[in-house]
Design a protein around this motif. Structure first.
Motif, PDB file in Angstrom:
ATOM      1  N   SER A 112      -5.441 -13.817   7.082  1.00  0.00           N
ATOM      2  CA  SER A 112      -5.392 -12.589   7.884  1.00  0.00           C
ATOM      3  C   SER A 112      -3.980 -12.020   7.795  1.00  0.00           C
ATOM      4  N   LEU A 113      -3.869 -10.760   8.182  1.00  0.00           N
ATOM      5  CA  LEU A 113      -2.556 -10.108   8.127  1.00  0.00           C
ATOM      6  C   LEU A 113      -1.576 -10.774   9.100  1.00  0.00           C
ATOM      7  N   ASP A 114      -2.070 -11.108  10.299  1.00  0.00           N
ATOM      8  CA  ASP A 114      -1.211 -11.781  11.279  1.00  0.00           C
ATOM      9  C   ASP A 114      -0.653 -13.083  10.711  1.00  0.00           C
ATOM     10  N   LYS A 146      -4.172 -12.448  -1.724  1.00  0.00           N
ATOM     11  CA  LYS A 146      -5.527 -12.025  -2.107  1.00  0.00           C
ATOM     12  C   LYS A 146      -6.642 -12.507  -1.172  1.00  0.00           C
ATOM     13  N   ARG A 147      -6.337 -13.411  -0.238  1.00  0.00           N
ATOM     14  CA  ARG A 147      -7.388 -13.824   0.708  1.00  0.00           C
ATOM     15  C   ARG A 147      -7.209 -13.175   2.074  1.00  0.00           C
ATOM     16  N   ILE A 148      -6.298 -12.228   2.181  1.00  0.00           N
ATOM     17  CA  ILE A 148      -6.116 -11.559   3.474  1.00  0.00           C
ATOM     18  C   ILE A 148      -7.312 -10.627   3.723  1.00  0.00           C
ATOM     19  N   ALA A 149      -8.065 -10.915   4.789  1.00  0.00           N
ATOM     20  CA  ALA A 149      -9.335 -10.215   5.022  1.00  0.00           C
ATOM     21  C   ALA A 149      -9.151  -8.707   5.136  1.00  0.00           C
ATOM     22  N   GLU A 150      -8.035  -8.290   5.748  1.00  0.00           N
ATOM     23  CA  GLU A 150      -7.820  -6.858   5.990  1.00  0.00           C
ATOM     24  C   GLU A 150      -7.658  -6.055   4.699  1.00  0.00           C
ATOM     25  N   LEU A 151      -7.461  -6.735   3.566  1.00  0.00           N
ATOM     26  CA  LEU A 151      -7.249  -6.004   2.314  1.00  0.00           C
ATOM     27  C   LEU A 151      -8.565  -5.634   1.616  1.00  0.00           C
ATOM     28  N   TYR A 152      -9.694  -5.958   2.266  1.00  0.00           N
ATOM     29  CA  TYR A 152     -10.993  -5.663   1.658  1.00  0.00           C
ATOM     30  C   TYR A 152     -11.849  -4.829   2.605  1.00  0.00           C
ATOM     31  N   THR A 177      13.049  -2.183  -3.594  1.00  0.00           N
ATOM     32  CA  THR A 177      12.281  -1.220  -2.807  1.00  0.00           C
ATOM     33  C   THR A 177      12.828  -1.221  -1.394  1.00  0.00           C
ATOM     34  N   ASP A 178      12.237  -0.374  -0.558  1.00  0.00           N
ATOM     35  CA  ASP A 178      12.650  -0.283   0.843  1.00  0.00           C
ATOM     36  C   ASP A 178      12.125  -1.455   1.684  1.00  0.00           C
ATOM     37  N   LEU A 179      11.333  -2.324   1.064  1.00  0.00           N
ATOM     38  CA  LEU A 179      10.729  -3.452   1.784  1.00  0.00           C
ATOM     39  C   LEU A 179      11.803  -4.403   2.317  1.00  0.00           C
ATOM     40  N   GLN A 180      11.739  -4.730   3.598  1.00  0.00           N
ATOM     41  CA  GLN A 180      12.724  -5.617   4.216  1.00  0.00           C
ATOM     42  C   GLN A 180      12.159  -7.036   4.318  1.00  0.00           C
ATOM     43  N   GLU A 181      13.071  -7.992   4.541  1.00  0.00           N
ATOM     44  CA  GLU A 181      12.635  -9.376   4.683  1.00  0.00           C
ATOM     45  C   GLU A 181      11.615  -9.501   5.827  1.00  0.00           C
ATOM     46  N   GLY A 182      10.548 -10.234   5.566  1.00  0.00           N
ATOM     47  CA  GLY A 182       9.516 -10.413   6.594  1.00  0.00           C
ATOM     48  C   GLY A 182       8.439  -9.344   6.569  1.00  0.00           C
ATOM     49  N   GLU A 183       8.644  -8.328   5.700  1.00  0.00           N
ATOM     50  CA  GLU A 183       7.656  -7.258   5.630  1.00  0.00           C
ATOM     51  C   GLU A 183       6.733  -7.440   4.426  1.00  0.00           C
ATOM     52  N   LEU A 184       5.577  -6.790   4.512  1.00  0.00           N
ATOM     53  CA  LEU A 184       4.581  -6.856   3.449  1.00  0.00           C
ATOM     54  C   LEU A 184       4.025  -5.450   3.230  1.00  0.00           C
ATOM     55  N   ALA A 185       4.044  -5.008   1.961  1.00  0.00           N
ATOM     56  CA  ALA A 185       3.396  -3.727   1.643  1.00  0.00           C
ATOM     57  C   ALA A 185       1.908  -4.013   1.540  1.00  0.00           C
ATOM     58  N   ILE A 186       1.119  -3.439   2.438  1.00  0.00           N
ATOM     59  CA  ILE A 186      -0.300  -3.805   2.489  1.00  0.00           C
ATOM     60  C   ILE A 186      -1.207  -2.763   1.857  1.00  0.00           C
ATOM     61  N   ALA A 187      -0.742  -1.548   1.722  1.00  0.00           N
ATOM     62  CA  ALA A 187      -1.616  -0.504   1.170  1.00  0.00           C
ATOM     63  C   ALA A 187      -0.787   0.702   0.758  1.00  0.00           C
ATOM     64  N   LEU A 188      -1.481   1.590   0.110  1.00  0.00           N
ATOM     65  CA  LEU A 188      -0.872   2.838  -0.330  1.00  0.00           C
ATOM     66  C   LEU A 188      -1.894   3.915   0.004  1.00  0.00           C
ATOM     67  N   ALA A 213      -4.585  -5.379  -2.743  1.00  0.00           N
ATOM     68  CA  ALA A 213      -5.359  -6.233  -3.652  1.00  0.00           C
ATOM     69  C   ALA A 213      -6.095  -5.420  -4.729  1.00  0.00           C
ATOM     70  N   ALA A 214      -5.985  -4.103  -4.700  1.00  0.00           N
ATOM     71  CA  ALA A 214      -6.726  -3.270  -5.671  1.00  0.00           C
ATOM     72  C   ALA A 214      -6.084  -3.362  -7.056  1.00  0.00           C
ATOM     73  N   THR A 215      -6.910  -3.689  -8.039  1.00  0.00           N
ATOM     74  CA  THR A 215      -6.379  -3.840  -9.398  1.00  0.00           C
ATOM     75  C   THR A 215      -6.411  -2.515 -10.166  1.00  0.00           C
ATOM     76  N   MET A 216      -5.694  -2.498 -11.273  1.00  0.00           N
ATOM     77  CA  MET A 216      -5.673  -1.322 -12.140  1.00  0.00           C
ATOM     78  C   MET A 216      -7.083  -0.997 -12.632  1.00  0.00           C
ATOM     79  N   THR A 217      -7.872  -2.023 -12.917  1.00  0.00           N
ATOM     80  CA  THR A 217      -9.243  -1.799 -13.375  1.00  0.00           C
ATOM     81  C   THR A 217     -10.052  -1.080 -12.300  1.00  0.00           C
ATOM     82  N   GLU A 218      -9.883  -1.500 -11.044  1.00  0.00           N
ATOM     83  CA  GLU A 218     -10.601  -0.833  -9.954  1.00  0.00           C
ATOM     84  C   GLU A 218     -10.179   0.630  -9.829  1.00  0.00           C
ATOM     85  N   ILE A 219      -8.872   0.879  -9.976  1.00  0.00           N
ATOM     86  CA  ILE A 219      -8.366   2.258  -9.900  1.00  0.00           C
ATOM     87  C   ILE A 219      -9.005   3.088 -11.011  1.00  0.00           C
TER      88      ILE A 219
END
Lengths: 158, 290
Positions: free
Chosen positions: B11-13, B53-59, B158-169, B74-80
């Motif tokens: 999970s994200l938490d 890849k097992r974080i439920a919120e990414l699906y 990138t602008d990503l700080q320690e402890g942070e996660l880029a989860i989506a775009l 978790a979206a791959t280039m093929t999916e895009i």
């Protein structure tokens, strides 16, 4: 030594329980832990495709995957194509048109072609070029390899 | 590859807790097509690898909500490349996603990973800049949304700080009619890194955006609101003058083995004209002009 991780995966149709070192790639585990040396190690940066295996129906470079990532997945390597000692149609077509020269790239070529034919049983020559674009052949046997895939597709239709 | 411990939050938490506990020597694993090479070659030696890849919120990985598309980490280039909605609204992004690496790479490599890896040559950076993507960042204090032009900082940064996660775009369908096209230059057809990447968009108000990469420390976004680039009838010389301003900050590395600075500069202008031309054609198709 970091802790081993227990995983379960289906490998070439057989359910396996494995203890995996996190820093081992799928390629490492297939070759060195399971003795499945059909899958080849070559560039190890994802450019040559010699290490291609099929995971849940999708072709991937096993050199760029951690082995722990296959937990719960279905992996097919080149050893999984033949059944009961008989080559499958794709392997037979590779032999019939003399696609293998030195043979090193062939397991990877077969796995990319296998995944293509599973999802697209009637590919055009462009489909084959695209699907096998990530598999290099240093002998440059591309004409024969492409032909073999088309021959196998045709055999599959009959 | 050096030893590390492997974490696979569900999970994200849980992911954020793992990141908070693991500290700075942590790497995020999505598709692994850059990370696994970096770890094998030992220019990244994390103590902890967090597989997202097992974080439920990414699906599901692709979600439309009205005019906004959320592409999860978790979206791959093929999916895009295979998504009809993305093909319809963001064709230049598909043109970039479909030339990344090979089939095997695109089946694993993620769109967000391409941006977070921070390569100046990232194929998808120019179209995401031109389409004004927003990165969704989750951290201990909640979520924040960062325009991609602010998120990309420099090589590997990138602008990503320690402890942070880029989860989506997030991508929002353009409010104006917009044509877009992506061009790249490589040494060979097939698996190769780009020597020049460029995306152009032209809208029905005459505004042209040009985003380009692999010619400096990061991909740049520039705007032409004079209407010159968007005008199919504008003289070549007038367009060339606008391109000179747009490409003023291009500073290709002299150390690259892929192409010389002079060649990259020359090709930047060729690809610029080509992409703007195709973007205008796409806009005209949308407008029903033949």
């Amino acid at each position: 030594m970091s802790e081993l991780i227990e995983i379960e995966a289906t490998i070439n149709g057989r359910d396996r329980s494995l203890e995996i070192a996190p820093n081992h790639t799928l390629l490492d585990v297939l070759r060195d832990q399971l003795g499945l040396t059909g899958t080849k190690e070559c560039c190890v940066v994802g450019e040559c495709g010699a290490c291609t295996v099929v995971v849940d129906g999708i072709p991937m470079n096993s050199c760029l995957m951690l082995a722990v990532e296959i937990d719960g997945r279905d992996v097919t390597s080149v050893e999984g194509l033949a059944t009961d000692g008989h080559l499958d149609a794709l392997q037979q077509a590779f032999l019939d048109v003399s696609a293998p020269q030195c043979g090193f790239c062939i397991p990877g070529q077969l796995m990319s072609a296998h995944a293509l034919l599973q999802s697209n049983p009637d590919p055009t020559i462009d489909d084959v070029h695209e699907a096998l674009g990530g598999n290099l052949c240093r002998c440059a046997g591309y004409l024969q390899i492409t032909e073999a895939v088309l021959v196998a597709a045709k055999a599959g239709k009959e | 590859m050096k030893e590390f411990s492997y974490e696979r939050p569900e999970s994200l938490d849980e992911a954020l807790q793992v990141l908070a506990a693991s500290g700075s020597e942590t790497e995020i694993l999505a598709g692994g097509t850059d990370l696994v090479i970096a770890m094998r070659d030992r220019y990244r030696q994390p103590k902890v690898v967090v597989d997202l890849k097992r974080i439920a919120e990414l699906y599901p990985t692709l979600r439309w909500d009205g005019d906004t598309l959320t592409v999860s980490a978790a979206a791959t280039m093929t999916e895009i490349a295979n998504d009809p909605g993305i093909n319809k609204h963001f064709p230049a992004l598909v043109e970039a996603a479909v030339v990344v690496g090979s089939v095997q790479i695109r089946n694993r490599a993620t769109l967000l990973g391409n941006i977070c890896n921070g390569s100046p040559a990232a194929d998808t950076a120019p179209p995401l800049l031109a389409y004004e993507a927003v990165i969704v960042v989750a951290g201990p204090g909640g979520q924040r949304r960062v325009p991609i032009n602010d998120f990309i900082v420099g090589p590997g940064k990138t602008d990503l700080q320690e402890g942070e996660l880029a989860i989506a775009l997030e991508l929002t369908t353009p409010t104006r009619m917009l044509g877009g096209a992506y061009e790249r230059m490589t040494r060979r057809k097939g698996t190769d890194l780009a020597s020049v990447t460029l995306c152009a968009t032209v809208d029905d108000a005459g505004v042209t955006q040009v985003a380009f990469g692999s010619v400096g420390p990061r991909a740049f976004l520039r705007t032409d609101d004079t209407g010159v680039l968007a005008d199919p009838a504008a003289p070549k010389e007038a367009k060339a003058a606008v391109f000179e301003e747009i490409f003023a900050d291009a500073s290709p590395s002299v150390r690259s083995m892929r192409a010389s600075p002079d060649y990259r500069q020359a090709m930047l202008r060729v690809l610029g004209a080509r992409a703007v031309g195709r973007a205008i054609e796409r806009l005209q198709e949308l407008q029903g002009v033949s």
